[in-house]
Design a protein around this motif. Structure first.
Motif: not given
Length: 267
Positions: A198-211, A215-217
């Protein structure tokens, strides 16, 4: 660094340029770029690569534009001119932390110089009310940005943290959801996107190696459940910018071709 000709050749070899136009034209989701991905390039070289990838909308999130680096108006004017010439629209300005009224005024001015309709930042406390008031006056929107910091508790780690901050604010105020940071903090990014709808303006689409790590993958190879995120955005019929962000030092040319290809194939 890849030359203009080399980058176009690389993109074509990956099937991006031949596929990009029809995929983008038919896409129900708007895939763009968070420009921090190209923080190691000059603005001119960044524009070359954005054009080669057929990117038409971006968020300006390079470090030299953020408030804490005290940028001057001319940087924004010059960059806007280059983006306009290239046919690239800057729809959001990542201001980073807004602490006081002067930060709010600067963020508004910089966003307008770039032609943005949204500002992303991580303001906390009473200044959120001032942001709400000023951006409503200016007909801009604001997205609270969630973040992961190792060994540090941040104000906005979970979707509930963001929603609690927004609960007393107008719909000028919303969320800029970073899928990588949600995963790093141990939250399911697709569930976070659902809760923030309901309040989403935009998304940064990013993946990371682990919780617990930062480190971005490449998209789809880490912990951020990118296919599930994109499925949820389709379910919402989300119309905002999905800005691919890839935080890596050095040459990211080849990686960004893969990132954009992957995102568009899910869009």
């Amino acid at each position: 660094m890849t030359t203009r000709r080399g980058f176009v050749k690389l993109a074509a070899a990956s099937g991006l340029i031949s596929a990009a136009t029809p995929l983008f034209a038919l896409s129900k989701l708007n895939v763009g770029v968070g420009t921090y991905s190209y923080h190691s390039l000059s603005i001119d070289d960044m524009v070359i690569q954005l054009n080669a990838l057929h990117i038409r909308e971006i968020e300006m999130s390079r470090g030299e534009f953020m408030l804490m680096h005290h940028p001057q108006d001319q940087l924004f004017r010059d960059t806007r001119e280059k983006l306009d010439r290239a046919g690239i629209r800057c729809v959001s300005y990542y201001a980073a932390t807004l602490k006081d009224d002067q930060d709010v005024e600067n963020a508004v001015r910089f966003a307008k110089l770039l032609g943005c309709s949204n500002i992303t930042g991580d303001a906390t406390g009473s200044i959120l009310n001032r942001i709400d008031q000023r951006l409503t006056q200016e007909k801009l929107t604001f997205g609270i940005h969630n973040h992961f910091f190792p060994n540090t508790k941040f104000a906005y780690e979970s979707p509930e943290d963001v929603l609690n901050a927004l609960s007393t604010l107008s719909h000028t105020m919303g969320a800029t959801a970073d899928t990588g940071h949600f995963a790093s903090c141990g939250y399911d990014p697709a569930d976070a996107i659902r809760k923030l709808a309901p309040r989403l303006r935009m998304v940064h689409l990013k993946d990371v190696q682990t919780k617990g790590g930062e480190v971005n993958v490449l998209l789809g190879t880490g912990a951020a459940k990118i296919p599930e995120v994109m499925h949820e955005l389709h379910r919402q019929k989300f119309l905002g910018l999905i800005a691919v962000e890839y935080e890596k030092e050095g040459d990211v040319d080849r990686d960004m071709v893969q990132e954009i290809t992957f995102a568009r194939n899910l869009a």
